[in-house]
Design an enzyme around this catalytic site. Structure first.
Site, PDB file in Angstrom:
ATOM      1  N   ASP A  34       6.991  -0.085   6.013  1.00  0.00           N
ATOM      2  CA  ASP A  34       5.984   0.652   5.355  1.00  0.00           C
ATOM      3  C   ASP A  34       4.643   0.040   5.352  1.00  0.00           C
ATOM      4  O   ASP A  34       4.650  -1.309   5.476  1.00  0.00           O
ATOM      5  CB  ASP A  34       6.393   0.939   3.847  1.00  0.00           C
ATOM      6  CG  ASP A  34       7.588   1.881   3.879  1.00  0.00           C
ATOM      7  OD1 ASP A  34       7.377   2.540   4.654  1.00  0.00           O
ATOM      8  OD2 ASP A  34       8.000   2.061   2.628  1.00  0.00           O
ATOM      9  N   LYS A  56       3.282   5.780   5.080  1.00  0.00           N
ATOM     10  CA  LYS A  56       2.837   7.259   4.612  1.00  0.00           C
ATOM     11  C   LYS A  56       1.110   7.590   4.919  1.00  0.00           C
ATOM     12  O   LYS A  56       0.632   6.478   4.430  1.00  0.00           O
ATOM     13  CB  LYS A  56       3.140   7.686   3.283  1.00  0.00           C
ATOM     14  CG  LYS A  56       4.583   7.496   3.110  1.00  0.00           C
ATOM     15  CD  LYS A  56       5.475   8.520   3.619  1.00  0.00           C
ATOM     16  CE  LYS A  56       6.867   8.753   3.280  1.00  0.00           C
ATOM     17  NZ  LYS A  56       7.693   7.583   3.047  1.00  0.00           N
ATOM     18  N   MET A 167       0.870   2.245  -8.133  1.00  0.00           N
ATOM     19  CA  MET A 167       0.199   3.280  -7.170  1.00  0.00           C
ATOM     20  C   MET A 167      -0.679   3.919  -8.120  1.00  0.00           C
ATOM     21  O   MET A 167      -0.725   5.264  -8.003  1.00  0.00           O
ATOM     22  CB  MET A 167       1.099   4.254  -6.351  1.00  0.00           C
ATOM     23  CG  MET A 167       2.196   3.582  -5.537  1.00  0.00           C
ATOM     24  SD  MET A 167       3.468   4.361  -4.524  1.00  0.00           S
ATOM     25  CE  MET A 167       4.549   4.587  -6.345  1.00  0.00           C
TER      26      MET A 167
END
Length: 261
Positions: A34, A56, A167
């Protein structure tokens, strides 16, 4: 049969990898990683391994997630050791449980290697313990990826002694407003720890009321609570040696385990 390892990369520093994680990465045939996995950690991977950046992108999360699952199976058919490498701990807002379940349902042999969660380790390394006797008897870890207008979801966390938000930088103003609306004091200390545990670490200390106006960049861990005030009273944690030789450390550890008691 191949084994697919779901591995936590920790908060960023390579010397904060677990011994087990470092050993798996050293023999991996393929690694899917990631965006929060640091370059320093990537450099510990077997040089011959097949690397796939599967970070992502905003608006394409589900599309990329489907691609990740397909790629895991493809790599599993071609390599004995496949690693799904995630920042922090893979089961803390990393979709590790979802991927594990999907793979298990299809008969794959899956092994999990926990990592140091950034929710605890990043504040700790910045001099902010998430619990402290007489100040914080508990803490909660939540994701900032909640609907900004859903203040009722934040009300359940408004009075937790220490609230750690992962996040949440992009929604920090809305989060602060919701917590204040739910009864949290606007003067509650808040810290944002950017790029925690790395040489690029930056700590911004403010209040809940002012959290939305301060300049903060992702990735950053948001810590809300009186424990933030302890940062100025604690000895600043020692910096880790960037030149640590993980290969040498692992060899020493293996030699030690072979010694008889």
């Amino acid at each position: 049969m191949s084994t697919i390892h779901i591995v936590g990369a920790g908060p960023g520093r390579a010397d904060l990898l677990t011994v087990r994680a470092a050993r798996i990465l050293a023999r991996a045939g393929a690694v899917l990683y990631d965006r929060l996995v640091s370059r320093e950690v990537l450099e510990t991977i077997n040089p011959a391994a097949e690397l796939h950046d599967v970070g992502k992108e905003e608006g394409r999360q589900e599309e990329i997630q489907r691609h990740i699952l397909e790629l895991l199976e493809d790599c599993g058919r071609r390599h004995e050791t496949v690693v799904r490498l995630k920042g922090g701990d893979p089961m803390v807002f990393g979709r590790g449980g979802e991927e594990w379940r999907w793979l298990a349902a299809r008969g794959w042999d899956v092994e999990v290697t926990p990592g140091l969660s950034s929710a605890i380790s990043v504040p700790e390394l910045a001099g902010i313990p998430v619990t402290y006797r007489g100040i914080a008897g508990g803490f909660a870890v939540v994701t900032g990826h909640r609907h900004p207008a859903a203040c009722q979801e934040w009300s359940a966390y408004a009075h937790v002694d220490t609230l750690v938000v992962l996040m949440g930088v992009g929604h920090r103003a809305e989060i602060a407003a919701c917590l204040i609306a739910a009864g949290r004091d606007g003067d509650t200390p808040v810290a944002f720890v950017e790029n925690g545990s790395t040489a690029r670490e930056r700590v911004v200390v403010t209040t809940l009321r002012a959290a939305g106006a301060c300049e903060v960049n992702s990735p950053a861990v948001m810590v809300i609570g009186d424990v933030v005030n302890l940062r100025g009273q604690l000895v600043h944690p020692a910096h880790f040696d960037a030149a640590v030789d993980l290969t040498r450390l692992l060899q020493v550890g293996e030699a030690h385990t072979r010694q008889s008691c």
